[in-house]
Scaffold this active site. Structure first.
Site, PDB file in Angstrom:
ATOM      1  N   ASN A  56      11.653  18.675   4.244  1.00  0.00           N
ATOM      2  CA  ASN A  56      11.076  19.875   4.837  1.00  0.00           C
ATOM      3  C   ASN A  56       9.671  20.148   4.328  1.00  0.00           C
ATOM      4  O   ASN A  56       8.799  20.573   5.080  1.00  0.00           O
ATOM      5  CB  ASN A  56      11.965  21.084   4.541  1.00  0.00           C
ATOM      6  CG  ASN A  56      13.157  21.132   5.466  1.00  0.00           C
ATOM      7  OD1 ASN A  56      13.078  21.694   6.540  1.00  0.00           O
ATOM      8  ND2 ASN A  56      14.258  20.497   5.082  1.00  0.00           N
ATOM      9  N   THR A  57       9.453  19.917   3.025  1.00  0.00           N
ATOM     10  CA  THR A  57       8.134  20.200   2.452  1.00  0.00           C
ATOM     11  C   THR A  57       7.084  19.293   3.089  1.00  0.00           C
ATOM     12  O   THR A  57       6.013  19.755   3.491  1.00  0.00           O
ATOM     13  CB  THR A  57       8.172  20.006   0.929  1.00  0.00           C
ATOM     14  OG1 THR A  57       9.170  20.874   0.392  1.00  0.00           O
ATOM     15  CG2 THR A  57       6.839  20.335   0.302  1.00  0.00           C
ATOM     16  N   CYS A  60      16.228  23.030   4.142  1.00  0.00           N
ATOM     17  CA  CYS A  60      16.058  22.115   3.012  1.00  0.00           C
ATOM     18  C   CYS A  60      17.226  21.153   3.066  1.00  0.00           C
ATOM     19  O   CYS A  60      18.370  21.564   3.289  1.00  0.00           O
ATOM     20  CB  CYS A  60      16.069  22.877   1.686  1.00  0.00           C
ATOM     21  SG  CYS A  60      16.119  21.818   0.226  1.00  0.00           S
ATOM     22  N   THR A  61      16.949  19.863   2.855  1.00  0.00           N
ATOM     23  CA  THR A  61      17.998  18.854   3.040  1.00  0.00           C
ATOM     24  C   THR A  61      19.140  18.960   2.035  1.00  0.00           C
ATOM     25  O   THR A  61      20.199  18.394   2.249  1.00  0.00           O
ATOM     26  CB  THR A  61      17.410  17.434   2.970  1.00  0.00           C
ATOM     27  OG1 THR A  61      16.589  17.348   1.815  1.00  0.00           O
ATOM     28  CG2 THR A  61      16.603  17.126   4.214  1.00  0.00           C
ATOM     29  N   TYR A  76       8.658  17.855  -4.382  1.00  0.00           N
ATOM     30  CA  TYR A  76       7.373  18.118  -3.752  1.00  0.00           C
ATOM     31  C   TYR A  76       7.116  19.617  -3.578  1.00  0.00           C
ATOM     32  O   TYR A  76       5.973  20.037  -3.436  1.00  0.00           O
ATOM     33  CB  TYR A  76       7.340  17.470  -2.360  1.00  0.00           C
ATOM     34  CG  TYR A  76       6.974  16.004  -2.353  1.00  0.00           C
ATOM     35  CD1 TYR A  76       7.282  15.157  -3.410  1.00  0.00           C
ATOM     36  CD2 TYR A  76       6.298  15.457  -1.261  1.00  0.00           C
ATOM     37  CE1 TYR A  76       6.945  13.815  -3.381  1.00  0.00           C
ATOM     38  CE2 TYR A  76       5.949  14.117  -1.225  1.00  0.00           C
ATOM     39  CZ  TYR A  76       6.273  13.293  -2.283  1.00  0.00           C
ATOM     40  OH  TYR A  76       5.930  11.974  -2.245  1.00  0.00           O
ATOM     41  N   GLY A  77       8.174  20.428  -3.583  1.00  0.00           N
ATOM     42  CA  GLY A  77       8.070  21.845  -3.213  1.00  0.00           C
ATOM     43  C   GLY A  77       7.115  22.660  -4.067  1.00  0.00           C
ATOM     44  O   GLY A  77       6.692  23.735  -3.676  1.00  0.00           O
ATOM     45  N   GLU A 135      22.111  20.071  -7.483  1.00  0.00           N
ATOM     46  CA  GLU A 135      22.035  18.890  -8.349  1.00  0.00           C
ATOM     47  C   GLU A 135      22.933  19.037  -9.570  1.00  0.00           C
ATOM     48  O   GLU A 135      23.364  18.050 -10.148  1.00  0.00           O
ATOM     49  CB  GLU A 135      20.584  18.614  -8.730  1.00  0.00           C
ATOM     50  CG  GLU A 135      19.796  18.308  -7.449  1.00  0.00           C
ATOM     51  CD  GLU A 135      18.530  17.524  -7.634  1.00  0.00           C
ATOM     52  OE1 GLU A 135      17.894  17.663  -8.676  1.00  0.00           O
ATOM     53  OE2 GLU A 135      18.187  16.764  -6.704  1.00  0.00           O
TER      54      GLU A 135
END
Lengths: 267, 267
Positions: free
Chosen positions: B76-77, B186-187, B44-45, B154
């Protein structure tokens, strides 16, 4: 309007396919381009095949409805997963960066060892291997997913030490296997060309799929009598699914020219 | 079913919010969690505020329709952009990682200089600044977008030299400004904690928003009499919009336990 005066449809998951648009503009300056970037749903490289197919067909149908004479799949991930489905539904010729890049690599290799780099989805699909072996079954292929290259390009770290270390890590197995040709299997990678050339060494030839698909398009237009006979410089059109301002800004950097207003489409 | 026996709804753009689910499971072992990860549309960022709002509301409505007693925005986003819109439509309390992380940072800083790192969209939104200043207007805040951290996590390069160099580059202005507290906004970032602690130095305290929001959830449940009185270990449920196998594999690594079958939902 006769068919030869229709535009060429080019589509990508986002802004990366503009490297293909740029190569087309340089090689075929009379051709009008309709560009579609699915910026609301980018990146495709991490999605399932089913979802990629579904999205790719939506975009192809949108461009076909605008009347294009050729469709170009400028996104490696969509080309890897959805090229056949799109060719089946399209009443016009369909070209894609993978078929073109594979052709370019086979033409250039001397030792018949080809390296391919791309996103996870592109490499996992085995689409480059298949396309290369369809032309020359005896070629040895070493593939390497490079998931950090797209974010590094988007960060603008084209020649940063971090990018160099990352490239050294990713290219290690390809260099160890003495490939003499390296396919840049992602539309973002041409922006890393100088650094990749340096890391790969001067004996390795880089194949840019954007150039390769533009060359194939020129051949196709001539063979089918589809080249635009007009002389004026065409007004290209750009469609995105989200954030047109950012697209316009990056697009103008990519293309080195002003973009016509960018339109937002909801699919 | 009485309200206190209903599950807690947790949602994220993808797999990252599982760090919040894990913190909740550790702190509140009797609470059942409904987790939603929008894996078809992650990340989403890089999307526009309008699109983020639209997607976030779709997800909140889906979870509310499943009957949850609390909604937690683990992304967060989405918290930065859509927290107010979700609070307005939800008939249950809504917590989010930003409000919780801001609270945790203000409680811990001694020199009142706080660093915040996150995605481009989170940092640009200024949501952490706003949330911190709402608690203590006199705090100095230094923010830094770190767009390469998510792809590095990732890739699994948690302690790779490339990640260390990247962290040194990103944290330079925060260290120069002598922050004594660093919010991991950020997660994904908790997975880089050891490396970030090393780069930031031993005098900097890291605030993990996942822990912070789990602590706030515990307080909220106790204050509102919403804590589940059951004793059995609950069967959590996981919903995603794409690629459940990959989600399950990464999820089991994140959580260190087997996941119940993951269901695919089309929004």
């Amino acid at each position: 309007v006769t068919t030869d005066r229709l535009p060429i449809g080019v589509f990508d998951s986002g802004v990366g396919g503009l490297t293909v648009a740029r190569a087309l503009m340089q090689r075929l300056p009379r051709e009008k381009i309709l560009y579609f970037g699915d910026t609301a749903r980018v990146p495709y490289g991490i999605k399932s095949e089913e979802t990629i197919n579904h999205f790719a067909i939506q975009i192809a149908e949108f461009l076909l409805a605008q009347q294009v004479k050729v469709l170009i799949i400028a996104c490696n991930t969509m080309a890897a997963v959805a090229a056949r489905a799109i060719a089946e539904l399209a009443p016009v010729p369909v070209l894609d960066v993978i078929a073109a890049g594979a052709q370019g690599a086979v033409e250039r290799t001397r030792n018949r060892r080809i390296g391919v780099i791309g996103t996870l989805a592109t490499i996992r699909s085995g689409a480059y291997d298949l396309a290369i072996r369809r032309i020359d079954a005896g070629v040895e292929i070493v593939s390497q997913p490079c998931p950090l290259f797209v974010p590094l390009v988007e960060e603008g770290w084209f020649s940063h030490e971090v990018t160099r270390l990352t490239a050294q890590e990713y290219l290690k197995p390809l260099i160890a296997d003495s490939v003499d040709t390296l396919v840049l299997g992602c539309t973002h990678y041409p922006l890393l060309k100088p650094l990749l050339q340096e890391v790969a060494g001067p004996t390795v030839e880089l194949v840019d799929s954007a150039d390769a698909v533009a060359a194939r398009t020129e051949t196709l237009l001539l063979e089918h009598g589809l080249a635009n006979p007009g002389v004026s410089s065409p007004l290209h059109q750009f469609f995105v699914t989200d954030v047109p301002q950012r697209f316009q800004q990056i697009g103008e950097q990519f293309l080195g020219r002003t973009l016509a207003p960018v339109q937002v489409v909801r699919l």
